[in-house]
Write a protein that holds these residues in place. Structure first.
Motif, mmCIF file in Angstrom:
data_model
loop_
_atom_site.group_PDB
_atom_site.id
_atom_site.type_symbol
_atom_site.label_atom_id
_atom_site.label_comp_id
_atom_site.label_asym_id
_atom_site.label_seq_id
_atom_site.Cartn_x
_atom_site.Cartn_y
_atom_site.Cartn_z
ATOM 1 N N VAL A 102 54.900 -2.371 73.833
ATOM 2 C CA VAL A 102 54.819 -2.404 72.368
ATOM 3 C C VAL A 102 53.571 -3.184 71.975
ATOM 4 C CG1 VAL A 102 55.975 -3.037 70.226
ATOM 5 C CG2 VAL A 102 57.337 -2.383 72.216
ATOM 6 N N ARG A 103 52.764 -2.569 71.130
ATOM 7 C CA ARG A 103 51.557 -3.229 70.649
ATOM 8 C C ARG A 103 51.392 -2.949 69.163
ATOM 9 N NH1 ARG A 103 45.672 -1.763 73.010
ATOM 10 N NH2 ARG A 103 46.329 0.257 72.178
ATOM 11 N N LYS A 104 51.067 -3.982 68.426
ATOM 12 C CA LYS A 104 50.810 -3.830 66.994
ATOM 13 C C LYS A 104 49.304 -3.782 66.787
ATOM 14 C CE LYS A 104 51.984 -5.730 62.461
ATOM 15 N NZ LYS A 104 50.614 -5.809 61.942
ATOM 16 N N LYS A 105 48.830 -2.657 66.289
ATOM 17 C CA LYS A 105 47.407 -2.466 66.059
ATOM 18 C C LYS A 105 47.190 -2.205 64.575
ATOM 19 C CE LYS A 105 43.389 0.008 67.818
ATOM 20 N NZ LYS A 105 42.906 1.078 68.745
ATOM 21 N N GLY A 106 46.671 -3.225 63.889
ATOM 22 C CA GLY A 106 46.478 -3.083 62.441
ATOM 23 C C GLY A 106 47.809 -2.966 61.736
ATOM 24 N N THR A 107 47.990 -1.859 61.027
ATOM 25 C CA THR A 107 49.234 -1.623 60.279
ATOM 26 C C THR A 107 50.145 -0.636 60.998
ATOM 27 O OG1 THR A 107 48.113 0.112 58.997
ATOM 28 C CG2 THR A 107 48.116 -2.111 58.066
ATOM 29 N N ASN A 108 49.868 -0.368 62.265
ATOM 30 C CA ASN A 108 50.660 0.586 63.032
ATOM 31 C C ASN A 108 51.196 -0.060 64.303
ATOM 32 O OD1 ASN A 108 50.208 3.534 61.787
ATOM 33 N ND2 ASN A 108 48.290 2.407 61.636
ATOM 34 N N TYR A 109 52.332 0.481 64.771
ATOM 35 C CA TYR A 109 52.909 0.065 66.044
ATOM 36 C C TYR A 109 52.690 1.180 67.064
ATOM 37 C CZ TYR A 109 55.313 -4.018 64.131
ATOM 38 O OH TYR A 109 55.600 -5.234 63.576
ATOM 39 N N GLN A 110 52.312 0.790 68.273
ATOM 40 C CA GLN A 110 52.109 1.751 69.352
ATOM 41 C C GLN A 110 53.115 1.473 70.466
ATOM 42 O OE1 GLN A 110 47.992 1.221 70.443
ATOM 43 N NE2 GLN A 110 47.252 2.518 68.774
ATOM 44 N N PHE A 111 53.841 2.521 70.870
ATOM 45 C CA PHE A 111 54.841 2.411 71.936
ATOM 46 C C PHE A 111 54.392 3.274 73.111
ATOM 47 C CE2 PHE A 111 57.013 1.538 67.989
ATOM 48 C CZ PHE A 111 57.827 0.471 68.297
ATOM 49 N N GLU A 112 54.375 2.671 74.297
ATOM 50 C CA GLU A 112 54.031 3.388 75.514
ATOM 51 C C GLU A 112 55.219 3.308 76.465
ATOM 52 O OE1 GLU A 112 50.661 3.360 79.069
ATOM 53 O OE2 GLU A 112 50.491 1.998 77.358
ATOM 54 N N VAL A 113 55.721 4.470 76.869
ATOM 55 C CA VAL A 113 56.960 4.542 77.648
ATOM 56 C C VAL A 113 56.657 5.010 79.067
ATOM 57 C CG1 VAL A 113 59.269 5.555 77.789
ATOM 58 C CG2 VAL A 113 58.245 5.068 75.553
ATOM 59 N N VAL A 114 57.218 4.314 80.037
ATOM 60 C CA VAL A 114 57.181 4.743 81.439
ATOM 61 C C VAL A 114 58.619 5.057 81.830
ATOM 62 C CG1 VAL A 114 56.624 4.118 83.801
ATOM 63 C CG2 VAL A 114 55.160 3.331 81.930
ATOM 64 N N GLU A 115 58.917 6.338 82.043
ATOM 65 C CA GLU A 115 60.285 6.750 82.354
ATOM 66 C C GLU A 115 60.570 6.599 83.843
ATOM 67 O OE1 GLU A 115 61.688 10.385 80.786
ATOM 68 O OE2 GLU A 115 60.523 10.258 78.933
ATOM 69 N N VAL A 134 46.500 -9.937 46.116
ATOM 70 C CA VAL A 134 47.929 -9.862 46.442
ATOM 71 C C VAL A 134 48.257 -8.489 47.020
ATOM 72 C CG1 VAL A 134 50.259 -9.823 45.479
ATOM 73 C CG2 VAL A 134 48.655 -11.591 44.759
ATOM 74 N N ALA A 135 47.742 -7.435 46.375
ATOM 75 C CA ALA A 135 47.992 -6.080 46.871
ATOM 76 C C ALA A 135 47.359 -5.884 48.252
ATOM 77 C CB ALA A 135 47.439 -5.054 45.888
ATOM 78 N N PHE A 136 46.161 -6.441 48.426
ATOM 79 C CA PHE A 136 45.470 -6.334 49.715
ATOM 80 C C PHE A 136 46.282 -7.004 50.818
ATOM 81 C CE2 PHE A 136 42.492 -8.109 52.833
ATOM 82 C CZ PHE A 136 41.831 -6.956 53.227
ATOM 83 N N PHE A 137 46.830 -8.180 50.523
ATOM 84 C CA PHE A 137 47.624 -8.905 51.504
ATOM 85 C C PHE A 137 48.904 -8.148 51.841
ATOM 86 C CE2 PHE A 137 51.092 -11.930 52.313
ATOM 87 C CZ PHE A 137 50.609 -12.519 53.475
ATOM 88 N N LEU A 138 49.600 -7.639 50.809
ATOM 89 C CA LEU A 138 50.861 -6.943 51.041
ATOM 90 C C LEU A 138 50.646 -5.644 51.813
ATOM 91 C CD1 LEU A 138 52.664 -7.459 47.606
ATOM 92 C CD2 LEU A 138 53.087 -8.660 49.748
ATOM 93 N N LEU A 139 49.627 -4.894 51.428
ATOM 94 C CA LEU A 139 49.384 -3.614 52.091
ATOM 95 C C LEU A 139 48.946 -3.814 53.536
ATOM 96 C CD1 LEU A 139 47.598 -1.628 49.240
ATOM 97 C CD2 LEU A 139 49.944 -1.355 50.045
ATOM 98 N N SER A 140 48.198 -4.883 53.812
ATOM 99 C CA SER A 140 47.756 -5.127 55.179
ATOM 100 C C SER A 140 48.884 -5.641 56.062
ATOM 101 C CB SER A 140 46.600 -6.130 55.188
ATOM 102 O OG SER A 140 47.030 -7.403 54.717
ATOM 103 N N ASN A 141 49.999 -6.073 55.468
ATOM 104 C CA ASN A 141 51.163 -6.530 56.230
ATOM 105 C C ASN A 141 52.320 -5.545 56.145
ATOM 106 O OD1 ASN A 141 50.902 -9.515 57.324
ATOM 107 N ND2 ASN A 141 49.788 -9.424 55.409
ATOM 108 N N MET A 142 52.021 -4.313 55.783
ATOM 109 C CA MET A 142 53.038 -3.273 55.677
ATOM 110 C C MET A 142 52.883 -2.295 56.837
ATOM 111 S SD MET A 142 53.788 -0.780 52.405
ATOM 112 C CE MET A 142 54.232 -2.164 51.358
ATOM 113 N N VAL A 143 54.007 -1.815 57.359
ATOM 114 C CA VAL A 143 53.984 -0.835 58.442
ATOM 115 C C VAL A 143 53.679 0.539 57.851
ATOM 116 C CG1 VAL A 143 55.307 0.250 60.295
ATOM 117 C CG2 VAL A 143 55.650 -2.173 59.771
ATOM 118 N N TRP A 144 52.610 1.154 58.314
ATOM 119 C CA TRP A 144 52.205 2.472 57.822
ATOM 120 C C TRP A 144 52.595 3.590 58.778
ATOM 121 C CZ3 TRP A 144 50.760 3.389 52.988
ATOM 122 C CH2 TRP A 144 50.348 2.309 52.211
ATOM 123 N N GLY A 145 53.031 3.220 59.971
ATOM 124 C CA GLY A 145 53.454 4.262 60.901
ATOM 125 C C GLY A 145 53.556 3.723 62.319
ATOM 126 N N TYR A 146 53.960 4.595 63.254
ATOM 127 C CA TYR A 146 54.041 4.229 64.657
ATOM 128 C C TYR A 146 53.777 5.474 65.505
ATOM 129 C CZ TYR A 146 58.756 6.196 64.251
ATOM 130 O OH TYR A 146 59.810 7.026 64.022
#
Length: 395
Positions: free
Chosen positions: A165-178, A100-112
């Protein structure tokens, strides 16, 4: 095979009987309808067979008053497994808690992370994703999908041409073109400015060119407002005329509606239908049948359970069936006219160009006929009326 499965559910015991004439015990069991199988003779006064757990007490009664002894050799089935689990409850709960802890932690956002953005744009992006709940400690299956996040932040940040926007594992990656703003001066061909509509000129501000009309002049569509010719006669030059001319324009709007309107609203009653989606197959498992509402709206929600960025093959689908009801509302005469006025103004505002301003309105006609109210309204609008007209050689 079916009987073997049933026996395992109830429990099976392999027993050994020792003593004189053990076959008499077998005969008695058969007469009493006790099912025994896999009977084998080990020695002259020793036999072994299997029996259902529920018949053990009756077998013990048969042994009373005899010289036979009973010995258990093997235990099989669900009751014995559950007994072992009770003994090892702490171990089992520990394993369950780990998964249960493994499932919850793997579906939690740890950063971006944000790449390609200036400090100002990065701050706006952080504020936008915070509104969506993308922050450390949030569960990712409760957040919008990456493509929905991308559409939202791209719409919110005017300085960005594209936000990936890309979700990689427990992190979100944002790439901006201004956006790259061009600083080169705009090259404009020589031109006049003419009226785009019939109007009364209310204000004029000429930067380049020669004004032909004045404030309060009435102009028709196509009339010259600002000339692109400058200089004295015989020594004229052509330039791109530049000016702001605001004219007062008149619009007439006719609207109508039934005096009795039918509306749909939610009653607050709701029943959910749950399905497990395995691959492309959906399997209903709770509230399989749809509710017997006379009218309803259905919303489908599908989970996005993942483990370390990989979408699980099994997802949960919830069909929310919300009961609706129709009701009628009959407006009073004056109330209906107010509704029509607001609707007419809203319709006009949607058709007007950017920067236009409604400065006056006057009701020309009101009528109630056959349970239908109608309204005719005159509007005074201030808006930019300039339109470019290229200067062609020889004009």
């Amino acid at each position: 095979m079916r009987n073997g499965f049933v026996n395992l559910i109830g429990g099976v015991v392999s027993v050994e009987i020792r003593g004189p004439y053990p076959e008499q015990l077998l005969n008695r069991c058969l007469k009493q309808g006790i099912h025994i199988w896999n009977v084998s003779v080990i020695e002259t006064e020793k036999i072994q067979f299997k029996i259902q757990l529920r018949n053990i007490h009756q077998l013990r009664r048969f042994l009373r008053g005899t010289d036979l002894t009973l010995r258990f050799k093997e235990r099989q089935g669900l009751p014995f497994f559950m007994k072992q689990m009770k003994v090892r409850a702490g171990f089992v709960m520990g394993i369950a808690a780990f998964f249960v802890a493994f499932f919850l932690l793997s579906n939690m956002v740890w950063g971006y992370s944000i790449e390609g953005a200036s400090p100002q744009v990065e701050k706006k992006l952080e504020e936008a994703i915070a509104e969506l709940g993308v922050k450390r400690g949030e569960f990712s299956f409760g957040l919008p999908k990456p493509n929905e996040i991308q559409a939202y932040v791209t719409d919110r940040i005017d300085e960005a041409t594209w936000v990936g926007v890309r979700k990689k594992g427990t992190n979100y990656q944002f790439e901006v073109v201004e956006q790259v703003r061009q600083t080169d001066p705009e090259i404009v061909s020589p031109r006049h400015l003419v009226a785009s509509k019939k109007a009364v000129i209310r204000s004029m501000f000429v930067e380049d060119g020669t004004a032909v009309k004045r404030t309060n002049d009435v102009v028709e569509k196509g009339d010259l407002l600002v000339s692109g010719f400058i200089g004295v006669e015989g020594d004229e030059q052509t330039i791109p005329a530049k000016a702001s001319v605001v004219g007062e324009i008149w619009y007439t709007s006719s609207v109508s509606m039934p005096i009795t309107q039918t509306y749909t609203s939610l009653t607050g009653e709701q029943k959910n239908k749950y399905q497990l989606k395995v691959g492309d197959v959906s399997i209903p498992f709770w509230n399989i049948t749809a509710p017997d509402y006379e009218s309803m709206e259905t919303y489908k929600k599908e989970s996005q359970y993942t483990i370390f960025g990989y979408r699980l093959p099994v997802q949960l689908i919830v069909d929310e069936h919300r009961e609706t009801q129709n009701f009628e509302r009959t407006y009073e005469r004056e109330e209906a006219f107010e509704v029509l006025k607001k609707q007419a103004r809203l319709d006009l505002e949607q058709d007007l160009p950017e920067g236009a301003d409604i400065v006056g309105e006057q009701v020309l006609h009101e009528a109630v006929e056959n349970d239908t109210v109608s309204l005719k309204i005159h509007y005074q609008v201030l808006e930019e009326i300039t339109q470019e007209k290229p200067i062609i050689q020889g004009d």
